[in-house]
Design an enzyme around this catalytic site. Structure first.
Site, mmCIF file in Angstrom:
data_model
loop_
_atom_site.group_PDB
_atom_site.id
_atom_site.type_symbol
_atom_site.label_atom_id
_atom_site.label_comp_id
_atom_site.label_asym_id
_atom_site.label_seq_id
_atom_site.Cartn_x
_atom_site.Cartn_y
_atom_site.Cartn_z
ATOM 1 N N ASP A 52 0.869 -1.176 0.000
ATOM 2 C CA ASP A 52 0.000 0.000 0.000
ATOM 3 C C ASP A 52 0.908 1.228 0.000
ATOM 4 O OD1 ASP A 52 -3.278 0.300 1.120
ATOM 5 O OD2 ASP A 52 -1.987 2.082 0.930
ATOM 6 N N LYS A 57 -0.597 2.658 7.852
ATOM 7 C CA LYS A 57 -1.740 1.724 7.776
ATOM 8 C C LYS A 57 -1.217 0.348 7.405
ATOM 9 C CE LYS A 57 -6.106 0.641 6.088
ATOM 10 N NZ LYS A 57 -6.974 -0.155 6.951
ATOM 11 N N ARG A 106 -18.883 8.245 -12.461
ATOM 12 C CA ARG A 106 -18.090 7.036 -12.647
ATOM 13 C C ARG A 106 -16.866 7.331 -13.506
ATOM 14 N NH1 ARG A 106 -21.153 1.549 -12.897
ATOM 15 N NH2 ARG A 106 -22.058 2.682 -11.191
ATOM 16 N N ASP A 166 -21.723 -9.953 -7.267
ATOM 17 C CA ASP A 166 -23.128 -9.812 -7.664
ATOM 18 C C ASP A 166 -23.806 -11.193 -7.588
ATOM 19 O OD1 ASP A 166 -21.072 -8.288 -9.216
ATOM 20 O OD2 ASP A 166 -22.758 -7.109 -9.909
ATOM 21 N N ARG A 169 -24.331 -12.547 -4.040
ATOM 22 C CA ARG A 169 -25.501 -11.910 -3.395
ATOM 23 C C ARG A 169 -26.793 -12.490 -3.987
ATOM 24 N NH1 ARG A 169 -22.837 -5.985 -3.456
ATOM 25 N NH2 ARG A 169 -22.041 -5.929 -1.304
ATOM 26 N N HIS A 193 -20.226 -5.483 -14.195
ATOM 27 C CA HIS A 193 -20.393 -5.524 -12.737
ATOM 28 C C HIS A 193 -21.176 -4.295 -12.294
ATOM 29 C CE1 HIS A 193 -19.714 -5.422 -8.503
ATOM 30 N NE2 HIS A 193 -19.104 -4.261 -8.600
ATOM 31 N N THR A 248 -18.055 -1.995 1.666
ATOM 32 C CA THR A 248 -18.351 -3.433 1.717
ATOM 33 C C THR A 248 -17.033 -4.161 1.911
ATOM 34 O OG1 THR A 248 -18.239 -3.358 -0.688
ATOM 35 C CG2 THR A 248 -20.414 -3.508 0.283
HETATM 36 N N1 NAD Z 1 -15.457 -5.481 -7.686
HETATM 37 C C1 NAD Z 1 -16.279 -5.483 -6.631
HETATM 38 O O1 NAD Z 1 -17.245 -6.264 -6.533
HETATM 39 C C2 NAD Z 1 -15.991 -4.520 -5.508
HETATM 40 C C3 NAD Z 1 -16.710 -4.587 -4.302
HETATM 41 C C4 NAD Z 1 -16.373 -3.684 -3.292
HETATM 42 C C5 NAD Z 1 -15.379 -2.723 -3.509
HETATM 43 N N2 NAD Z 1 -14.750 -2.684 -4.705
HETATM 44 C C6 NAD Z 1 -13.703 -1.703 -5.006
HETATM 45 O O2 NAD Z 1 -12.504 -2.032 -4.302
HETATM 46 C C7 NAD Z 1 -11.727 -0.832 -4.197
HETATM 47 C C8 NAD Z 1 -11.224 -0.705 -2.780
HETATM 48 O O3 NAD Z 1 -12.322 -0.494 -1.907
HETATM 49 P P1 NAD Z 1 -11.986 -0.228 -0.357
HETATM 50 O O4 NAD Z 1 -13.293 -0.087 0.363
HETATM 51 O O5 NAD Z 1 -10.997 -1.257 0.108
HETATM 52 O O6 NAD Z 1 -11.248 1.202 -0.439
HETATM 53 P P2 NAD Z 1 -10.233 1.796 0.664
HETATM 54 O O7 NAD Z 1 -10.159 3.258 0.386
HETATM 55 O O8 NAD Z 1 -10.621 1.297 2.010
HETATM 56 O O9 NAD Z 1 -8.824 1.108 0.305
HETATM 57 C C9 NAD Z 1 -8.120 1.482 -0.846
HETATM 58 C C10 NAD Z 1 -6.651 1.321 -0.466
HETATM 59 O O10 NAD Z 1 -5.873 1.540 -1.641
HETATM 60 C C11 NAD Z 1 -4.687 2.177 -1.212
HETATM 61 N N3 NAD Z 1 -3.978 2.769 -2.354
HETATM 62 C C12 NAD Z 1 -4.266 3.934 -3.001
HETATM 63 N N4 NAD Z 1 -3.378 4.141 -3.981
HETATM 64 C C13 NAD Z 1 -2.519 3.076 -3.969
HETATM 65 C C14 NAD Z 1 -1.395 2.697 -4.745
HETATM 66 N N5 NAD Z 1 -0.947 3.475 -5.757
HETATM 67 N N6 NAD Z 1 -0.760 1.536 -4.453
HETATM 68 C C15 NAD Z 1 -1.195 0.754 -3.433
HETATM 69 N N7 NAD Z 1 -2.265 1.046 -2.657
HETATM 70 C C16 NAD Z 1 -2.910 2.208 -2.938
HETATM 71 C C17 NAD Z 1 -5.155 3.192 -0.187
HETATM 72 O O11 NAD Z 1 -4.059 3.608 0.631
HETATM 73 C C18 NAD Z 1 -6.173 2.359 0.584
HETATM 74 O O12 NAD Z 1 -5.577 1.686 1.679
HETATM 75 C C19 NAD Z 1 -12.644 0.326 -4.650
HETATM 76 O O13 NAD Z 1 -12.338 0.661 -5.988
HETATM 77 C C20 NAD Z 1 -14.031 -0.296 -4.573
HETATM 78 O O14 NAD Z 1 -14.972 0.286 -5.456
HETATM 79 C C21 NAD Z 1 -15.015 -3.555 -5.706
HETATM 80 O O1 D0V Z 2 -20.953 -3.675 -2.839
HETATM 81 C C1 D0V Z 2 -20.349 -2.813 -3.484
HETATM 82 N N1 D0V Z 2 -19.824 -1.691 -2.898
HETATM 83 C C2 D0V Z 2 -19.380 -0.574 -3.714
HETATM 84 C C3 D0V Z 2 -18.597 0.374 -2.903
HETATM 85 C C4 D0V Z 2 -17.634 -0.024 -2.017
HETATM 86 C C5 D0V Z 2 -16.998 1.021 -1.389
HETATM 87 S S1 D0V Z 2 -17.660 2.497 -1.908
HETATM 88 C C6 D0V Z 2 -18.774 1.721 -2.976
HETATM 89 C C7 D0V Z 2 -20.597 0.082 -4.301
HETATM 90 C C8 D0V Z 2 -21.809 0.039 -3.624
HETATM 91 C C9 D0V Z 2 -22.890 0.672 -4.212
HETATM 92 C C10 D0V Z 2 -22.743 1.275 -5.455
HETATM 93 C C11 D0V Z 2 -21.491 1.256 -6.049
HETATM 94 N N2 D0V Z 2 -21.374 1.827 -7.275
HETATM 95 C C12 D0V Z 2 -20.231 1.736 -8.026
HETATM 96 C C13 D0V Z 2 -19.477 2.877 -8.161
HETATM 97 C C14 D0V Z 2 -18.376 2.858 -9.002
HETATM 98 C C15 D0V Z 2 -18.056 1.706 -9.658
HETATM 99 F F1 D0V Z 2 -16.999 1.729 -10.509
HETATM 100 C C16 D0V Z 2 -18.789 0.541 -9.491
HETATM 101 C C17 D0V Z 2 -19.881 0.540 -8.627
HETATM 102 N N3 D0V Z 2 -20.419 0.650 -5.466
HETATM 103 C C18 D0V Z 2 -18.498 -1.107 -4.807
HETATM 104 C C19 D0V Z 2 -19.175 -2.232 -5.521
HETATM 105 O O2 D0V Z 2 -18.824 -2.462 -6.778
HETATM 106 C C20 D0V Z 2 -20.061 -3.043 -4.858
HETATM 107 S S2 D0V Z 2 -20.841 -4.374 -5.646
HETATM 108 C C21 D0V Z 2 -22.247 -3.654 -6.478
HETATM 109 C C22 D0V Z 2 -22.350 -2.283 -6.672
HETATM 110 C C23 D0V Z 2 -23.487 -1.767 -7.333
HETATM 111 C C24 D0V Z 2 -24.485 -2.634 -7.777
HETATM 112 C C25 D0V Z 2 -24.371 -4.009 -7.571
HETATM 113 C C26 D0V Z 2 -23.243 -4.510 -6.925
HETATM 114 CL CL1 D0V Z 2 -23.092 -6.217 -6.667
#
Ligand code: NAD
Ligand code: D0V
Length: 332
Positions: A52, A57, A106, A166, A169, A193, A248
């Site tokens: 990170d 952290k 977005r 997705d 869930r 997604h 999440t």
């Molecule tokens: N694909 C999915 O289904 C899904 C679901 C939930 C969240 N997400 C995504 O996951 C990502 C992380 O979510 P989160 O809640 O953990 O966010 P967060 O802000 O808690 O954590 C992000 C981390 O990335 C670190 N970071 C930033 N720049 C960096 C770099 N250059 N190198 C290494 N680390 C770096 C930050 O310091 C931080 O600790 C978000 O983009 C969120 O939308 C995706």
């Molecule tokens: O569970 C989540 N949480 C997130 C989240 C986590 C930390 S802050 C937001 C979430 C929650 C709600 C909306 C949303 N929208 C979104 C925004 C930008 C993107 F590129 C993709 C999704 N994203 C990120 C994410 O992708 C998910 S799954 C998810 C989101 C929207 C609809 C259906 C599903 Cl299954």
């Protein structure tokens, strides 16, 4: 000083063929740490590396996990802000990224994460040229495409978590509705997604019984919108979790660790994950979308030819166009 152990005479050296498994998690936020914690409890790796940019952290999370050693299978845990520590990783899970600011578009989120990926991916792949990349950061489909282009890897070694969360869930909601175990519910959400995902109704089966025929046989009237409502609940539940806890972690943590298990333990299991969709269902652009794919040690081993009806195919093609337009708009 007396050694702790009396040496065993004529002991053979350890086998050199045993593969030492190494997983790196980039980004130790809510998602990265939920994934790391699940990997440890499920004993999926010999070595876990955390990276990170936030040094305090990072060190805090590493120490906190190391302090749980008495309750976990032995796993070496290292951390550094320098990605060279990831060298030789079998799997690199990327959760680094900026979270969407309230009201942020977005496109703007994508631009911020795009510049992060340009800094993260090249050193990662130069240290582990044979690794598999598993992208979780959002928008996950486009960022998986970005990781693929930046890495120069064959597409089978660049995977996005896509609609895996997705679909998990979706399976929970169906299982809850039918009062069965979610592990006995097979159901796929595919495509993009998030908000625009596509639920494959014909793919839903419970204990091997296709749900649609089950409902027909039981003369259980089901309106189309009943099924649509379950899919809508998948989207709504994401927003509800964010509204209630602000992020999440647990479901995405377990779902991504499940993908890591399938890859590293060569399970050849089928998961809905973001893959290069070019050539499937009439998609001719270089876009990543989720389709049911077989995962093993080599990454994506194959993509299933799941049957899509006209509407499902059209929605997939529409998503591909939306993503392609976004990729062109960003010049990536
Ligand atoms: N694909 C999915 O289904 C899904 C679901 C939930 C969240 N997400 C995504 O996951 C990502 C992380 O979510 P989160 O809640 O953990 O966010 P967060 O802000 O808690 O954590 C992000 C981390 O990335 C670190 N970071 C930033 N720049 C960096 C770099 N250059 N190198 C290494 N680390 C770096 C930050 O310091 C931080 O600790 C978000 O983009 C969120 O939308 C995706
Ligand atoms: O569970 C989540 N949480 C997130 C989240 C986590 C930390 S802050 C937001 C979430 C929650 C709600 C909306 C949303 N929208 C979104 C925004 C930008 C993107 F590129 C993709 C999704 N994203 C990120 C994410 O992708 C998910 S799954 C998810 C989101 C929207 C609809 C259906 C599903 Cl299954």
């Amino acid at each position: 000083t007396q050694a702790f152990f009396k040496p065993i005479t004529n002991a053979a050296p350890p086998s050199t063929t045993k593969q030492h498994t190494k997983i790196s998690v980039i980004g130790v936020g809510n998602v990265g740490m939920a994934i790391a914690q699940t990997i440890l409890t499920q004993d999926l790796t010999d070595e876990l590396v955390l990276v990170d940019t936030n040094a305090d952290k990072l060190r805090g999370e590493m120490l906190d996990l190391q302090h749980a050693a008495a309750f976990l299978p032995r796993t070496k845990i290292h951390a550094s802000t320098d990605s060279s520590i990831t060298a030789g990783s079998d799997l690199c899970i990327v959760t680094a990224g900026a979270r969407q600011i309230a009201g942020e578009s977005r496109l703007n989120l994508l631009q911020r994460n795009l510049s992060l990926f340009r800094a993260i991916i090249p050193p990662l792949v130069s240290h582990s040229p044979d690794t598999t990349l598993l992208i979780v950061s959002n928008p996950v489909d486009i960022l998986t495409y970005v990781a693929w282009k930046l890495s120069g890897f064959p597409s089978n070694r660049v995977i996005g978590s896509g609609t895996n969360l997705d679909s998990s869930r979706f399976r929970f909601l169906i299982a809850d509705h039918l009062d069965v175990n979610a592990q006995d519910v097979q159901a796929y959400i595919v495509g993009e997604h998030g908000d625009s995902s596509v639920a494959l109704w014909s793919s839903i089966s419970v204990g091997g019984v296709p749900v649609l025929s089950f409902l027909d046989k039981q003369q259980i009237p089901y309106e189309k919108e009943t099924l649509e409502n379950i899919h809508k609940s998948v989207v709504d539940s994401a927003y509800e979790v964010i509204r209630l806890k602000g992020y999440t972690s647990w479901a995405i943590g377990y779902s991504v660790a499940n993908l890591a298990r399938s890859i590293l333990r060569d399970q050849r299991k089928i998961h809905p994950v973001s893959v290069l969709a070019k050539g499937f269902y009439g998609i001719d652009g270089e876009v990543f979308l989720s389709l049911p794919a077989q995962l093993g040690r080599g990454g994506i081993l194959g993509v299933t030819n799941v049957h899509l009806n006209l509407e499902e195919t059209q929605r997939l093609v529409d998503s591909a166009k939306t993503i392609l337009d976004m990729q062109i708009q960003l010049g990536i």
